[in-house]
Scaffold this motif. Structure first.
Motif, PDB file in Angstrom:
ATOM      1  N   GLU A   1      15.587 -37.256 -36.786  1.00  0.00           N
ATOM      2  CA  GLU A   1      15.404 -36.840 -35.392  1.00  0.00           C
ATOM      3  C   GLU A   1      14.383 -35.709 -35.296  1.00  0.00           C
ATOM      4  N   GLU A   2      14.501 -34.727 -36.208  1.00  0.00           N
ATOM      5  CA  GLU A   2      13.566 -33.601 -36.194  1.00  0.00           C
ATOM      6  C   GLU A   2      12.166 -34.066 -36.549  1.00  0.00           C
ATOM      7  N   LEU A   3      12.070 -34.947 -37.529  1.00  0.00           N
ATOM      8  CA  LEU A   3      10.770 -35.477 -37.943  1.00  0.00           C
ATOM      9  C   LEU A   3      10.103 -36.220 -36.791  1.00  0.00           C
ATOM     10  N   SER A   4      10.855 -37.088 -36.113  1.00  0.00           N
ATOM     11  CA  SER A   4      10.284 -37.858 -35.009  1.00  0.00           C
ATOM     12  C   SER A   4       9.882 -36.957 -33.855  1.00  0.00           C
ATOM     13  N   SER A   5      10.680 -35.887 -33.625  1.00  0.00           N
ATOM     14  CA  SER A   5      10.361 -34.964 -32.539  1.00  0.00           C
ATOM     15  C   SER A   5       9.087 -34.184 -32.837  1.00  0.00           C
ATOM     16  N   LYS A   6       8.954 -33.710 -34.070  1.00  0.00           N
ATOM     17  CA  LYS A   6       7.778 -32.920 -34.447  1.00  0.00           C
ATOM     18  C   LYS A   6       6.503 -33.749 -34.396  1.00  0.00           C
ATOM     19  N   LEU A   7       6.617 -35.027 -34.745  1.00  0.00           N
ATOM     20  CA  LEU A   7       5.437 -35.893 -34.795  1.00  0.00           C
ATOM     21  C   LEU A   7       5.210 -36.640 -33.486  1.00  0.00           C
ATOM     22  N   HIS A   8       6.125 -36.440 -32.522  1.00  0.00           N
ATOM     23  CA  HIS A   8       6.033 -37.141 -31.242  1.00  0.00           C
ATOM     24  C   HIS A   8       6.036 -38.652 -31.441  1.00  0.00           C
ATOM     25  N   ARG A   9       6.911 -39.110 -32.340  1.00  0.00           N
ATOM     26  CA  ARG A   9       7.086 -40.535 -32.601  1.00  0.00           C
ATOM     27  C   ARG A   9       8.562 -40.855 -32.479  1.00  0.00           C
ATOM     28  N   SER A  10       8.864 -42.098 -32.116  1.00  0.00           N
ATOM     29  CA  SER A  10      10.258 -42.467 -31.929  1.00  0.00           C
ATOM     30  C   SER A  10      10.984 -42.524 -33.268  1.00  0.00           C
ATOM     31  N   ARG A  11      12.295 -42.322 -33.218  1.00  0.00           N
ATOM     32  CA  ARG A  11      13.083 -42.410 -34.438  1.00  0.00           C
ATOM     33  C   ARG A  11      12.995 -43.806 -35.062  1.00  0.00           C
ATOM     34  N   PRO A  12      13.061 -44.902 -34.256  1.00  0.00           N
ATOM     35  CA  PRO A  12      12.887 -46.232 -34.856  1.00  0.00           C
ATOM     36  C   PRO A  12      11.556 -46.385 -35.580  1.00  0.00           C
ATOM     37  N   GLN A  13      10.492 -45.794 -35.028  1.00  0.00           N
ATOM     38  CA  GLN A  13       9.186 -45.889 -35.682  1.00  0.00           C
ATOM     39  C   GLN A  13       9.213 -45.186 -37.033  1.00  0.00           C
ATOM     40  N   VAL A  14       9.849 -44.017 -37.079  1.00  0.00           N
ATOM     41  CA  VAL A  14       9.975 -43.290 -38.348  1.00  0.00           C
ATOM     42  C   VAL A  14      10.798 -44.107 -39.339  1.00  0.00           C
ATOM     43  N   SER A  15      11.921 -44.679 -38.859  1.00  0.00           N
ATOM     44  CA  SER A  15      12.795 -45.474 -39.739  1.00  0.00           C
ATOM     45  C   SER A  15      12.063 -46.705 -40.268  1.00  0.00           C
ATOM     46  N   ASN A  16      11.335 -47.376 -39.395  1.00  0.00           N
ATOM     47  CA  ASN A  16      10.605 -48.582 -39.818  1.00  0.00           C
ATOM     48  C   ASN A  16       9.530 -48.244 -40.855  1.00  0.00           C
ATOM     49  N   THR A  17       8.890 -47.097 -40.679  1.00  0.00           N
ATOM     50  CA  THR A  17       7.874 -46.688 -41.646  1.00  0.00           C
ATOM     51  C   THR A  17       8.508 -46.386 -42.997  1.00  0.00           C
ATOM     52  N   LEU A  18       9.641 -45.705 -42.993  1.00  0.00           N
ATOM     53  CA  LEU A  18      10.328 -45.384 -44.245  1.00  0.00           C
ATOM     54  C   LEU A  18      10.774 -46.643 -44.983  1.00  0.00           C
ATOM     55  N   ARG A  19      11.101 -47.702 -44.253  1.00  0.00           N
ATOM     56  CA  ARG A  19      11.562 -48.946 -44.883  1.00  0.00           C
ATOM     57  C   ARG A  19      10.470 -49.584 -45.753  1.00  0.00           C
ATOM     58  N   LEU A  20       9.221 -49.236 -45.481  1.00  0.00           N
ATOM     59  CA  LEU A  20       8.130 -49.816 -46.265  1.00  0.00           C
ATOM     60  C   LEU A  20       8.238 -49.441 -47.743  1.00  0.00           C
ATOM     61  N   LEU A  21       8.938 -48.366 -48.044  1.00  0.00           N
ATOM     62  CA  LEU A  21       9.110 -47.950 -49.433  1.00  0.00           C
ATOM     63  C   LEU A  21      10.068 -48.868 -50.182  1.00  0.00           C
ATOM     64  N   ASN A  22      10.734 -49.776 -49.462  1.00  0.00           N
ATOM     65  CA  ASN A  22      11.609 -50.757 -50.111  1.00  0.00           C
ATOM     66  C   ASN A  22      10.828 -51.977 -50.614  1.00  0.00           C
ATOM     67  N   LEU A  23       9.550 -52.049 -50.273  1.00  0.00           N
ATOM     68  CA  LEU A  23       8.723 -53.148 -50.753  1.00  0.00           C
ATOM     69  C   LEU A  23       8.432 -52.972 -52.242  1.00  0.00           C
ATOM     70  N   SER A  24       8.101 -54.052 -52.908  1.00  0.00           N
ATOM     71  CA  SER A  24       7.754 -53.971 -54.323  1.00  0.00           C
ATOM     72  C   SER A  24       6.462 -53.172 -54.472  1.00  0.00           C
ATOM     73  N   PRO A  25       6.245 -52.532 -55.634  1.00  0.00           N
ATOM     74  CA  PRO A  25       5.022 -51.742 -55.835  1.00  0.00           C
ATOM     75  C   PRO A  25       3.739 -52.538 -55.593  1.00  0.00           C
ATOM     76  N   ARG A  26       3.712 -53.803 -56.017  1.00  0.00           N
ATOM     77  CA  ARG A  26       2.520 -54.626 -55.818  1.00  0.00           C
ATOM     78  C   ARG A  26       2.216 -54.821 -54.335  1.00  0.00           C
ATOM     79  N   VAL A  27       3.259 -55.050 -53.542  1.00  0.00           N
ATOM     80  CA  VAL A  27       3.071 -55.238 -52.100  1.00  0.00           C
ATOM     81  C   VAL A  27       2.664 -53.919 -51.454  1.00  0.00           C
ATOM     82  N   GLN A  28       3.281 -52.814 -51.878  1.00  0.00           N
ATOM     83  CA  GLN A  28       2.904 -51.510 -51.345  1.00  0.00           C
ATOM     84  C   GLN A  28       1.423 -51.229 -51.587  1.00  0.00           C
ATOM     85  N   ALA A  29       0.933 -51.616 -52.757  1.00  0.00           N
ATOM     86  CA  ALA A  29      -0.477 -51.398 -53.070  1.00  0.00           C
ATOM     87  C   ALA A  29      -1.378 -52.175 -52.114  1.00  0.00           C
ATOM     88  N   LYS A  30      -0.963 -53.397 -51.756  1.00  0.00           N
ATOM     89  CA  LYS A  30      -1.750 -54.200 -50.809  1.00  0.00           C
ATOM     90  C   LYS A  30      -1.757 -53.559 -49.425  1.00  0.00           C
TER      91      LYS A  30
END
Length: 295
Positions: A150-179
């Motif tokens: 909540e604090e992160l989304s408030s400071k960056l003026h981004r919605s909490r879902p947007q922050v959560s969705n971005t963090l989920r990208l770290l669940n991708l495999s390293p090869r996909v993250q590189a792409k």
């Protein structure tokens, strides 16, 4: 020692008068302003950006060589005659390219973790990061500074879902993250690939996206049909029913709300909602949300 500048550089040079490196000028917020030798500044380990455009750096270097550094970098003390960079990585790199011996800097307190956190948040907000760099920066801030979503989304003026969705990208495999980091796959493609459980399935479909130029919508449909992992089904088997637009919309909303994967199935006479959780603690977190408590 003061150096002569012209035009805009001279005006700002008067505003931020040059001082010897062992001198400083106090500012209203308790910080100090000083001219610091570039070799005294060490990189910030929390720097979110890892890729810098060489053409942009050369252009900035040429500007600094002619006009000087128009905006001070921000540092904090990191030992005797050492300073850790908080903001201004491009300005520092360009100053070194321009052959400058020192750079104007605002020095902030070493013990004020809230001030440092806010400076890093501002740096993150201003930096032009790729989706993976952004996700890694979010994760670092949440971990190192006990910063809530909540604090992160408030400071960056981004919605909490947007922050959560971005963090989920770290669940991708390293090869996909590189792409994704290289811009070969979009963030939309990456989010669709999160519907696949195995790294092998994610990588297989990622290769198809690149080779065939699949759209995000096509990728989502492939994942929904269970064909993303490259596992061929028997000709007598039918793939699962493709979710309707309403089911996809509600699933997305609930996934954002609970910060986990939620499936919605709307039947003719009844329906079903499935909420996934990773551990007992994750289940407790979801139950707290259901009870109306803030996590």
């Amino acid at each position: 020692m003061a150096t002569k500048q012209s035009g805009l550089g001279r005006g700002l040079g008067d505003l931020f008068a040059r001082t010897d490196e062992d001198e400083s000028q106090p500012l209203k917020d308790g910080s100090t302003f000083a001219e610091i030798r570039v070799e005294q500044i060490v990189p910030n380990p929390h720097q979110p950006r890892t890729v810098f455009d060489e053409d942009d750096l050369e252009e900035l270097s040429a500007s600094i060589a002619e006009f000087g550094v128009l905006q001070p970098v921000v540092v904090r003390k990191a030992g005797r005659n050492k300073f850790e960079l908080i903001m201004g990585e491009r300005r520092l790199r360009a100053s070194k390219m321009a052959g400058r011996a020192s750079i104007p800097a605002i020095v902030r307190g070493t013990e004020d973790s809230a001030l440092l956190r806010d400076a890093l948040l501002e740096n993150l907000h201003r930096a032009n990061l790729n989706p993976i760099e952004e996700a890694q920066a979010y994760s670092q801030l949440l971990s190192d500074f006990e910063c809530t979503k909540e604090e992160l989304s408030s400071k960056l003026h981004r919605s909490r879902p947007q922050v959560s969705n971005t963090l989920r990208l770290l669940n991708l495999s390293p090869r996909v993250q590189a792409k994704v980091a290289a811009g070969v796959l979009s963030a939309g493609h990456a989010r669709a690939l999160l519907g696949l459980e195995s790294a092998e399935a994610q990588e297989h479909l990622a290769d198809r996206i690149v080779a065939e130029g699949l759209s995000v919508r096509s990728t989502e449909e492939i994942v929904a049909l269970g064909r993303g992992g490259g596992e061929r089904k028997s000709s007598v088997q039918r793939g699962p029913r493709l979710p309707s637009d309403r089911e996809r919309e509600i699933s997305s909303q609930l996934s954002d709300h609970f910060d986990t994967r939620v499936k919605v199935n709307i039947g003719r006479n009844k329906g079903k909602i499935t909420i996934e959780f990773a551990s007992g603690d994750d289940l407790d977190r979801i139950m707290a949300i259901l009870d109306g408590k803030t996590i």
